[in-house]
Design a protein around this motif. Structure first.
Motif, PDB file in Angstrom:
ATOM      1  N   SER A 240      75.073  67.652  29.775  1.00  0.00           N
ATOM      2  CA  SER A 240      75.094  67.854  31.223  1.00  0.00           C
ATOM      3  C   SER A 240      75.488  66.601  31.987  1.00  0.00           C
ATOM      4  O   SER A 240      75.633  66.642  33.192  1.00  0.00           O
ATOM      5  CB  SER A 240      73.720  68.321  31.706  1.00  0.00           C
TER       6      SER A 240
ATOM      7  N   GLY B 157      71.272  69.172  34.549  1.00  0.00           N
ATOM      8  CA  GLY B 157      70.916  70.558  34.296  1.00  0.00           C
ATOM      9  C   GLY B 157      69.429  70.783  34.168  1.00  0.00           C
ATOM     10  O   GLY B 157      68.623  69.853  34.252  1.00  0.00           O
ATOM     11  N   LYS B 158      69.047  72.043  33.912  1.00  0.00           N
ATOM     12  CA  LYS B 158      67.634  72.428  33.893  1.00  0.00           C
ATOM     13  C   LYS B 158      66.863  71.792  32.746  1.00  0.00           C
ATOM     14  O   LYS B 158      65.637  71.740  32.778  1.00  0.00           O
ATOM     15  CB  LYS B 158      67.503  73.945  33.831  1.00  0.00           C
TER      16      LYS B 158
ATOM     17  N   VAL C 205      67.101  70.688  40.649  1.00  0.00           N
ATOM     18  CA  VAL C 205      68.097  71.280  39.752  1.00  0.00           C
ATOM     19  C   VAL C 205      68.509  72.676  40.204  1.00  0.00           C
ATOM     20  O   VAL C 205      69.699  72.988  40.324  1.00  0.00           O
ATOM     21  CB  VAL C 205      67.558  71.322  38.305  1.00  0.00           C
TER      22      VAL C 205
END
Length: 450
Positions: free
Chosen positions: A429, A274-275, A395
């Motif tokens: 994540s 994820g970010k 991402v």
């Protein structure tokens, strides 16, 4: 531009003395023993238009004569000199080169005007802080580093064994890690004198040809005879680091005392990060299944600003400097596909990583046919551990080309397995893995065997 035929530093070798090279003298130093004895002979660091550096030695018998013939920082034609291979006893070399130039009674230096040839004002081989641990285990080479001055102590003057000792201690940070630096003797006094002026903040320092050691799992740097420092120097690496300071998250990294380990991931997990992982690095292991055999295995860069050049009218041109670059700096840029049992991933190996694997630079692996180098082809089928940078494009845009920031043969991250595993398992994540300190190592071993 001068049309005089000359050689390049990369080409000079033992066996003849009628060499002629166009160079800039970028550094000078004398050897100082532990007892304080200064040798009359001195050393020079030379740089040519192909960004090749080479060490030169001036014997004591010629020191007075030669010292009157040059000024550090200026351009010259250097003629009639010997070339000598280094021996096993030649430790702490300033550059990764297996030979050096020796001045003789026939050696000549002739000054050149700045418009006769383009040679950069200086050059460094800067190492990331994360790579310094490897440099601390060897004594063959000195190391160049850059960092932000974090904390400096006062100049320390004391007596030991009836002799006055002087040192100064400070820390450098790259925003994530800190390293300890100690300058001794004259260099300590010079540093104290220059660091107290009205300097742009924060202060960015390049240390060239430093000795790296490790104690209690901390990196320590100290000066050696060739060591020099450059404060807020006019160099692209300083500009880049100062730009990084403006990034929102940089200050939180800069003074953090907590080591943030790189989580260990499978290849399929990397593609789902994820970010929160943007600009973070993760570790994976895989077998190289494919090496892209293309003429783009190397790229050309400007010798002034180090921007990538492009071809215009059969010449390399720098859009940033707005000029032709007759002898661009060549760097590796190799695309591969690696895989484990969870899937495959496209990885980009840049210059430092390929040089680490091959022990050679681009010029050394090029051939006359301009075909794809065999030594790069031979990466196929080998098992490696990769440290991979996760970018915003990876991402948010699901760009699955990932840049490798470190690479080792086999598995070399064992000391951090427990910390890294914990970091991975606590990240939402990433898919949950079974507990157990050896799981990731064992799982990667199964991927390797399969």
């Amino acid at each position: 531009m001068s049309t005089t035929t000359s050689d390049y530093l990369r080409d000079v070798k033992p066996g003849r003395t009628d060499w002629k090279v166009k160079i800039r003298i970028i550094r000078q130093w004398r050897i100082v023993t532990r007892t304080g004895q200064v040798f009359k002979g001195f050393n020079l660091l030379l740089l040519d238009s192909k960004n090749c550096r080479m060490h030169a030695f001036v014997p004591g018998s010629l020191a007075d004569k030669i010292s009157r013939m040059f000024t550090v920082g200026k351009l010259y034609i250097l003629k009639n000199f010997q070339v000598k291979e280094y021996t096993e006893q030649d430790k702490f070399r300033v550059i990764h080169m297996n030979r050096q130039i020796i001045f003789t009674a026939d050696t000549k230096l002739k000054a050149l005007d700045e418009n006769e040839i383009h040679i950069p004002g200086n050059m460094f081989d800067l190492y990331e802080f994360a790579d310094l641990k490897k440099m601390a285990t060897q004594t063959l080479y000195l190391t160049d580093v850059i960092g932000i001055l974090h904390k400096k102590e006062k100049l320390n003057i004391y007596e030991k064994d009836g002799k006055q000792q002087v040192n100064i201690k400070f820390k450098l940070t790259d925003g994530r890690k800190k390293i300890n630096v100690t300058f001794w003797d004259t260099l300590a006094e010079e540093f104290e004198g220059e660091i107290t002026g009205n300097l742009e903040q924060p202060i960015i320092i390049i240390i060239a040809s430093a000795r790296v050691s490790s104690w209690k799992d901390e990196i320590h740097i100290c000066n050696y005879s060739p060591t020099q420092f450059y404060i807020n120097y006019d160099h692209h690496s300083v500009v880049k680091l100062r730009k990084m300071l403006k990034e929102p998250n940089f200050s939180t990294h800069q003074f953090s005392n907590t080591k943030k380990p790189s989580p260990i991931c499978t290849i399929s997990e990397i593609k789902t990060l994820g970010k929160e992982f943007v600009q973070e690095q993760v570790v994976c292991k895989g077998k190289v299944k494919f090496v892209e055999e293309t003429k783009k295995w190397r790229k050309d860069f400007c010798t002034s600003c180090y921007s990538e050049t492009e071809t215009q009218n059969n010449e390399q041109y720098c859009n940033y400097c707005k000029r032709s670059v007759p002898h661009p700096l060549k760097r590796f840029h190799v695309s591969i596909v690696a895989s484990d049992e969870s899937g495959g991933i496209e990885l980009i190996l840049k210059d430092r990583e390929v040089r680490t694997l091959l022990g050679k630079n681009v010029e050394e692996v090029e051939n006359e046919e301009d075909s794809f180098p065999t030594c790069i082809k031979n990466l196929k089928g080998m098992d490696y551990s990769f440290k991979v940078l996760i970018t915003e494009d990876n991402v948010l845009k699901r760009d699955f080309d990932y840049v490798v920031t470190n690479i080792v043969v086999g598995w070399e991250f064992q000391q951090e397995i427990q910390q890294e595993q914990s970091s991975l398992q606590n990240t939402q994540s990433v898919a949950t893995e079974p507990s157990g300190s050896s799981y990731h190592l064992d799982n990667m071993s199964q991927h390797l065997q399969s």
